[in-house]
Design a protein around this motif. Structure first.
Motif, PDB file in Angstrom:
ATOM      1  N   LYS A 154      41.841   9.497 -11.557  1.00 48.20           N
ATOM      2  CA  LYS A 154      41.806  10.017 -12.924  1.00 48.20           C
ATOM      3  C   LYS A 154      43.185  10.208 -13.543  1.00 48.20           C
ATOM      4  O   LYS A 154      43.313  10.891 -14.552  1.00 48.20           O
ATOM      5  CB  LYS A 154      41.086  11.372 -12.940  1.00 48.20           C
ATOM      6  CG  LYS A 154      39.667  11.336 -12.377  1.00 48.20           C
ATOM      7  CD  LYS A 154      38.916  12.629 -12.608  1.00 48.20           C
ATOM      8  CE  LYS A 154      39.628  13.848 -12.130  1.00 48.20           C
ATOM      9  NZ  LYS A 154      38.803  15.060 -12.099  1.00 48.20           N
ATOM     10  N   PRO A 158      40.035  11.311 -17.853  1.00 47.83           N
ATOM     11  CA  PRO A 158      38.658  11.323 -17.344  1.00 47.83           C
ATOM     12  C   PRO A 158      38.055   9.920 -17.338  1.00 47.83           C
ATOM     13  O   PRO A 158      38.366   9.088 -18.202  1.00 47.83           O
ATOM     14  CB  PRO A 158      37.935  12.231 -18.342  1.00 47.83           C
ATOM     15  CG  PRO A 158      38.998  13.081 -18.943  1.00 47.83           C
ATOM     16  CD  PRO A 158      40.226  12.222 -18.997  1.00 47.83           C
ATOM     17  N   VAL A 160      34.728   8.122 -17.862  1.00 43.41           N
ATOM     18  CA  VAL A 160      33.383   8.335 -18.405  1.00 43.41           C
ATOM     19  C   VAL A 160      32.787   6.996 -18.834  1.00 43.41           C
ATOM     20  O   VAL A 160      33.484   5.983 -18.893  1.00 43.41           O
ATOM     21  CB  VAL A 160      33.422   9.307 -19.604  1.00 43.41           C
ATOM     22  CG1 VAL A 160      33.871  10.688 -19.152  1.00 43.41           C
ATOM     23  CG2 VAL A 160      34.348   8.784 -20.705  1.00 43.41           C
ATOM     24  N   SER A 168      32.554   4.224  -8.548  1.00 46.61           N
ATOM     25  CA  SER A 168      31.231   4.837  -8.533  1.00 46.61           C
ATOM     26  C   SER A 168      30.671   4.902  -7.122  1.00 46.61           C
ATOM     27  O   SER A 168      30.066   5.902  -6.720  1.00 46.61           O
ATOM     28  CB  SER A 168      30.282   4.034  -9.436  1.00 46.61           C
ATOM     29  OG  SER A 168      28.978   4.538  -9.377  1.00 46.61           O
ATOM     30  N   GLU A 177      34.729  14.556  -9.523  1.00 47.63           N
ATOM     31  CA  GLU A 177      34.599  15.197 -10.836  1.00 47.63           C
ATOM     32  C   GLU A 177      35.273  14.341 -11.919  1.00 47.63           C
ATOM     33  O   GLU A 177      36.183  14.760 -12.624  1.00 47.63           O
ATOM     34  CB  GLU A 177      35.185  16.607 -10.795  1.00 47.63           C
ATOM     35  CG  GLU A 177      34.467  17.510  -9.809  1.00 47.63           C
ATOM     36  CD  GLU A 177      35.083  18.893  -9.684  1.00 47.63           C
ATOM     37  OE1 GLU A 177      36.045  19.209 -10.415  1.00 47.63           O
ATOM     38  OE2 GLU A 177      34.595  19.675  -8.830  1.00 47.63           O
ATOM     39  N   HIS A 179      34.580  13.445 -14.783  1.00 46.37           N
ATOM     40  CA  HIS A 179      34.471  13.786 -16.196  1.00 46.37           C
ATOM     41  C   HIS A 179      35.605  14.688 -16.677  1.00 46.37           C
ATOM     42  O   HIS A 179      35.770  14.893 -17.875  1.00 46.37           O
ATOM     43  CB  HIS A 179      33.138  14.479 -16.466  1.00 46.37           C
ATOM     44  CG  HIS A 179      32.980  15.772 -15.718  1.00 46.37           C
ATOM     45  ND1 HIS A 179      32.704  15.804 -14.366  1.00 46.37           N
ATOM     46  CD2 HIS A 179      33.065  17.064 -16.131  1.00 46.37           C
ATOM     47  CE1 HIS A 179      32.625  17.069 -13.970  1.00 46.37           C
ATOM     48  NE2 HIS A 179      32.841  17.853 -15.023  1.00 46.37           N
ATOM     49  N   THR A 180      36.394  15.248 -15.747  1.00 45.56           N
ATOM     50  CA  THR A 180      37.477  16.151 -16.143  1.00 45.56           C
ATOM     51  C   THR A 180      38.826  15.441 -16.068  1.00 45.56           C
ATOM     52  O   THR A 180      38.957  14.360 -15.489  1.00 45.56           O
ATOM     53  CB  THR A 180      37.532  17.384 -15.225  1.00 45.56           C
ATOM     54  OG1 THR A 180      37.970  16.981 -13.920  1.00 45.56           O
ATOM     55  CG2 THR A 180      36.178  18.059 -15.122  1.00 45.56           C
TER      56      THR A 180
END
Length: 393
Positions: A154, A158, A160, A168, A177, A179-180
């Motif tokens: 990341k 993020p 997304v 994945s 995590e 998404h952060t």
């Protein structure tokens, strides 16, 4: 002393496979050292940034670039009170997943892998450090800490939407995590990459004769740097003048990033590394003014260097080489090395086989890919290009 928003190795989320801690090194120092000693890191020596490996020994490779990024990241993270070792580990690992021939190779492999989930070099880095490095008795990969893996995955922000397949796949068993935002240390590594490549691509482009000092003199940051050198050293020779000017460009970017980020960190109110992740915005950034100037430099390099006719002529050939290599291995996976044959036997379906072939091809150096293409096709893919202005310098 580290700030409260720095990552603390004693508070690391640990490793997927638990290990006893070292008596002499923090967990982040061990991560850094494992990255340095990995096979993928050594291969960066013969993977190039913009030029192809045969074009000369003086241009940056992925290895020298990664070392430069790590140096910048150490300086910035230390000044901001962050964990230097974590920032360095992420910086050293950030390019491990790159294919031969730079972004040209990545684009070719992504197109070839489109029916099977695509290819992304950042996700491939995660795949390398979690699976493809196979030297340890108790696990595949390097078994890096969650904190370092998160930073690698990341560091550009993020992840997304459509998450790359390789990322994945790992994230399903070890939640990063996505998404952060990542830690401040990982954010430092990402922008240290920007500082390093924009500066050294000006160096390499000048050396290759793709543009002249006169043509870059009007670029922001460059103009003020040359003016200062000419004022201080009016009689210096051209090579020293160039170096003095471009190292000042480097310094301008570093100082601006530090000053801006220090204020952003203060304004964030963050009291922990987790607060940084949950903030919803980056805390490491350039000022608006310098970022706009940096975009102008990037645009110049894109048009005059990355899309230069000499560069594009070679890119077209190496793109063809990968487009021919991939289906050869798909049609006859017995051509893969013996140590890959166990994976080939276990691969179920074309998608699994394609992922193995992509792993193998992506791990090739420029030289290895050219040699194996010649062996398997009987043709020198670069034949007819002759000696280019790039290779003479």
């Amino acid at each position: 002393m580290s700030e409260t928003f720095a990552c603390d190795p004693s508070q690391s989320r640990g490793r997927l496979f638990p290990e006893d801690e070292s008596a002499h090194r923090s967990c982040f120092q061990r991560d850094r050292d494992r990255i340095i000693h990995s096979s993928a890191f050594r291969r960066l020596k013969h993977k190039t940034q913009v030029f192809v490996e045969h074009e000369g020994d003086f241009y940056r490779t992925r290895l020298t670039h990664s070392i430069e990024v790590a140096q910048v990241a150490r300086t910035i993270s230390n000044t901001l009170g962050l964990d230097v070792d974590l920032a360095e580990a992420v910086a050293l690992a950030h390019d491990l997943g790159h294919t031969p021939f730079g972004h040209t190779g990545e684009d070719a492999l992504d197109a070839l892998m489109t029916p099977y989930g695509g290819f992304d070099h950042n996700a491939q880095t995660v795949r390398i450090v979690t699976s493809l490095e196979r030297h340890y008795a108790e696990f595949d990969g390097l078994n890096l800490t969650w904190d370092t893996l998160e930073g690698i995955a990341k560091h550009n922000g993020p992840v997304v939407g459509d998450i790359p397949y390789a990322l994945s796949e790992y994230n399903r068993k070890h939640d990063l995590e996505l998404h952060t935002h990542a830690s401040a240390e990982a954010q430092v590594a990402a922008l240290s990459d920007d500082i390093a490549y924009n500066n050294h691509d000006l160096h390499d482009g000048l050396r290759a004769g793709l543009f002249t000092e006169g043509e870059i003199r009007d670029l922001p940051m460059v103009a003020e740097s040359y003016a200062e050198v000419d004022r201080l050293y009016p009689d210096t020779d051209p090579y020293r003048r160039r170096h003095e000017a471009l190292r000042r460009v480097f310094g301008i970017m570093v100082v601006d990033l530090i000053d801006t980020s220090r204020q952003l960190l203060k304004d964030s109110g963050a009291q922990s590394a987790q607060d940084i992740r949950d903030l919803g915005r980056p805390v490491i950034a350039f000022s608006d003014t310098r970022f706009a100037e940096l975009k102008e430099i990037r645009h110049f390099l894109f048009t005059r260097m990355y899309r230069a006719p000499n560069v594009m002529a070679v890119r077209e050939r190496v793109n063809q080489a990968l487009n021919e290599l991939f289906p050869i291995y798909m049609a006859d996976p017995s051509l893969l090395p013996q140590r890959w044959q166990g994976d080939v036997a276990r691969a179920q379906g074309q998608a699994a086989l394609a992922r193995l072939v992509a792993d193998y091809v992506a791990g090739m150096t420029d030289r290895f890919a050219l040699q194996h293409h010649a062996e398997l096709t009987g043709r020198d893919i670069l034949d007819g290009l002759g000696e280019t202005p790039l290779s003479r310098r």
